[in-house]
Design an enzyme around this catalytic site. Structure first.
Site, PDB file in Angstrom:
ATOM      1  N   GLU A 144       0.790  -1.224   0.000  1.00  0.00           N
ATOM      2  CA  GLU A 144       0.000   0.000   0.000  1.00  0.00           C
ATOM      3  C   GLU A 144       0.824   1.278   0.000  1.00  0.00           C
ATOM      4  OE1 GLU A 144      -3.407   0.592  -0.106  1.00  0.00           O
ATOM      5  OE2 GLU A 144      -3.504  -1.517  -0.688  1.00  0.00           O
ATOM      6  N   SER A 410     -49.102 -29.533  26.423  1.00  0.00           N
ATOM      7  CA  SER A 410     -49.048 -30.325  27.656  1.00  0.00           C
ATOM      8  C   SER A 410     -47.768 -30.131  28.450  1.00  0.00           C
ATOM      9  CB  SER A 410     -49.217 -31.809  27.318  1.00  0.00           C
ATOM     10  OG  SER A 410     -50.502 -32.053  26.796  1.00  0.00           O
TER      11      SER A 410
END
Length: 718
Positions: A144, A410
């Site tokens: 870079e 249930s």
């Protein structure tokens, strides 16, 4: 005129030949004799003047070019300075410039310190340059900004080279921004492409170089730059793509990450690995060219490309990370710095839970018309050990273990039977299974068959609806609601006859937490995942202390309930949920029209709940609590108990049918009795005194207005 001497006239003389001849005295005064010039040819007459003219005009053009070039350069420089000054004065004064704080990261760890995930805008924690291998920052510099150590924030040489290359190629092939300029843009400016932004970027870069060292600038850059995949900063990228800390990156991985900076979306390795690898090779070549690595090291890295980890966000523990982030502000308030959250999650159990749910749905989901599910597991203190909110976090981040509320069917019945036991009934108490009518409601068994006189133990094990409905009417629906709230249900419950069959909606987490007192000897728990929160500098923001919720069920009543709940797995609807060698209790649940199927059960080690169904609430193909959820639950619990010493359920031996004939048996024991002390010690020492309960104290139902019900209601906002 007479007095002035007359000027003598000079007359030409004729030569002997009769021609005119000019003698020396005939020439003007001061003249000299000259040789008669040679006659010039036509060519010489025509070319000589042009050569003189050419030499004169060429020199003038050069001088004029230099002159006007200098003039234009001066005016150009003045224009550039003016433009810089114009945009510069639009910026705040340098005294007000501040490097913005990096968005805080939340690092979420499992109980053993393993990383569950990072949350926050960056997706990773900030790291010091000294914590990274040298080749990590060097890879970025090489590709870079290889002159990073030499320039002053703006690199005229690099900028000029980029301009020339772009002009030659006819497009933008190379950028001229330094790392410092990139950092300035990322921290202060918008992504717009304009002269104004570029000039401000340069000015900010100069300021950064003046105020900070090269090392500090590089460290800020590595912690803020975007690497793709939602990862900001090198640590986030390391975890995102390689599932490791940035301090453990190898050379090949460092090169690949450095290559992502140019175009994160294009080079993202889990989407375009070939492009990412090709870019990484360029980085390695640049590193060798700059002397950061040897040619041999670069060659070895090229021959051993990185292995990309599966995308971390697809794993089920991300449901836990989201759960933690939702609740973290209530513990520590607003977060303005990096923090670490220590959780109660056991990653090995989390993996087992995910596998059991996903594989169970894969094997039998189509058979039963089920597309989704959830699983949650708690220990005796309420600490969440595993949570899976769906079959695929990648496809849906909706946490069905916490956010979904469905009819429990249930699986709600244990609260009805517990209320009945607390009002004096016993497991051997007989009720008649027969068609009944309660007001305008006529409950039916799923089989549409009736067994006549049965004990409560058998009725619960076989999930007989008519007996549960009769019991709810007998003990009072409002008392059933109070019991459920006392045990840990936080949702609003409708106190009517249908409460017996679980018609009020609840979440899997709260229902599982409400079963926990049966597994730990009668103590209420608050399901929780956050144990401790600390800042990066070691300051403790939160430390879980004694829950202090106390006893909510008498130990003898717990013993009776466990006797009944074990029968569900032994002779009842939950036989597919058996864990060989381990005493366990639980209850199946199926909602109306087969829309939801549940199994919630426990051992002395863990309490776990499973729900399966469809997000659109469509009916399943008769998926019930006794089939798919029970099988998933058994798969998880068998794996979770592998190698764990067997423990009896609380109250083992405290109840038998003979003891039940004693009118005093099963009544609430006094605080501090031997049974209470035994199980208080048990819960205190389950995890090395990691969490504790408060003093033992009997509690009765209060309709959820106080005690555990009201407490849970306040915590969960109901």
């Amino acid at each position: 005129m007479a007095g002035r001497k007359a000027k003598q006239r000079v007359e030409p003389r004729l030569g002997e030949s009769g021609g005119i001849r000019v003698e020396a005295r005939d020439r003007p005064a001061g003249g000299t004799s000259q040789r008669k010039p040679k006659a010039k040819t036509a060519k010489s007459r025509s070319s000589a003047p042009r050569r003189r003219k050419a030499r004169g005009s060429g020199g003038g053009f050069l001088r004029r070019t230099v002159y006007w070039g200098s003039v234009l350069a001066v005016w150009g420089l003045i224009a550039v300075v003016g433009i810089i000054a114009w945009y510069g004065v639009q910026m705040p004064p340098t005294s007000e410039w501040r490097v913005p704080e990096r968005p805080p990261n939340v690092r979420i760890l499992a109980v053993d310190g393993a990383l569950i995930g990072n949350r926050g805008d960056t997706g990773g924690q900030a790291v010091r340059l000294s914590e990274l291998p040298d080749y990590v920052p060097e890879a970025v510099i090489a590709i870079e900004d290889h002159r990073f150590r030499q320039h002053f924030g703006v690199d005229p040489i690099g900028l000029s080279r980029a301009v020339v290359r772009n002009l030659v190629s006819g497009g933008v092939v190379q950028g001229g921004s330094t790392l410092t300029q990139q950092l300035a843009k990322n921290m202060f400016l918008t992504p717009e492409r304009s002269i104004r932004r570029k000039i401000q970027e340069m000015l900010l870069a100069l300021w950064l170089e003046h105020k900070y060292s090269k090392g500090e600038i590089l460290e800020m850059y590595l912690n803020r730059v975007y690497f793709g995949g939602g990862a900001y900063g090198v640590d986030a990228a390391a975890h995102r793509f390689f599932a490791k800390d940035s301090s453990n990156l190898n050379l090949a991985e460092a090169a690949m990450l450095a290559g992502l900076v140019k175009a994160p979306s294009h080079y993202q390795p889990d989407r375009n690995f070939d492009a990412a690898e090709a870019r990484a090779r360029l980085v390695l070549d640049a590193m060798a060219r700059e002397g950061f690595v040897t040619a041999a090291q670069a060659k070895h890295a090229k021959e051993n490309p990185p292995r990309i980890a599966s995308r971390h966000r697809v794993h089920a523990e991300n449901y836990v990370a989201d759960f933690v982030m939702d609740r973290l502000p209530s513990y520590v308030g607003a977060i303005d710095e990096d923090v670490t959250v220590y959780t109660t999650i056991d990653l090995s159990l989390e993996r087992e839970a995910e596998s059991a749910l996903v594989e169970g749905l894969k094997a039998n989901g189509d058979k039963y018309g089920v597309h989704q599910g959830a699983l949650v597991a708690l220990d005796g203190t309420g600490a969440i050990r595993a949570m899976v909110g769906g079959r695929s976090y990648d496809k849906s981040q909706f946490n069905r273990a916490v956010q979904a509320k469905r009819q429990p069917g249930s699986s709600f019945k244990p609260f009805v039977y517990l209320t009945a036991l607390e009002q004096g009934l016993r497991p051997e108490t007989v009720r008649v299974d027969k068609p009944v009518r309660i007001g305008n409601w006529e409950p039916h068994n799923y089989s549409n068959k009736y067994e006549g006189p049965v004990t409560l133990k058998t009725a619960l094990a076989r999930s007989l609806n008519t007996v549960a409905a009769q019991l709810a009417a007998e003990v009072g629906p409002q008392n059933v609601v109070a019991t459920a709230h006392r045990m840990g249900i936080s949702s609003d419950l409708k106190a009517n006859a249908t409460i017996a069959l679980g018609t009020s909606e609840v979440s899997l987490l709260e229902l599982t937490g409400a079963y926990a007192p049966l597994a730990n000897g009668g103590f209420a728990v608050l399901p929780h995942a956050i144990e401790r929160v600390v800042t990066d500098d070691g300051k403790t923001l939160f430390q879980r202390s004694t829950p202090g919720l106390g006893r909510v069920v008498d130990l003898h009543t717990v013993a009776m309930m466990n006797e009944m709940m074990k029968a569900t797995l032994e002779i009842g609807t939950g036989r597919k949920a058996q864990i060989p060698g381990w005493p366990a209790g639980g209850k199946t649940g199926t909602s109306q029209d087969w829309r939801d199927a549940w199994f919630v059960g426990y051992t002395a080690n863990l309490t776990a709940g499973v729900w399966v169904g469809n997000d659109d609430n469509s009916p399943t193909k008769k998926a019930s609590g006794g089939n798919l959820p029970s099988m998933i639950w058994a798969d998880f619990m068998n794996a979770a108990h592998r190698g764990v010493a067997v423990e009896a359920l609380p109250g083992e031996g405290l109840y038998s049918p003979a003891i039940a004939q004693n009118p005093g048996a099963g009544q609430p024991s006094a605080a501090g009795s031997g049974g209470d002390a035994q199980y208080r010690d048990w819960i205190l020492n389950r995890d090395g005194d990691r969490t504790q309960t408060g003093p033992s104290r009997p509690q009765r139902g209060n309709g959820g207005q106080g005690g555990i019900g009201g407490f849970f209601g306040r915590i969960f906002g109901n």
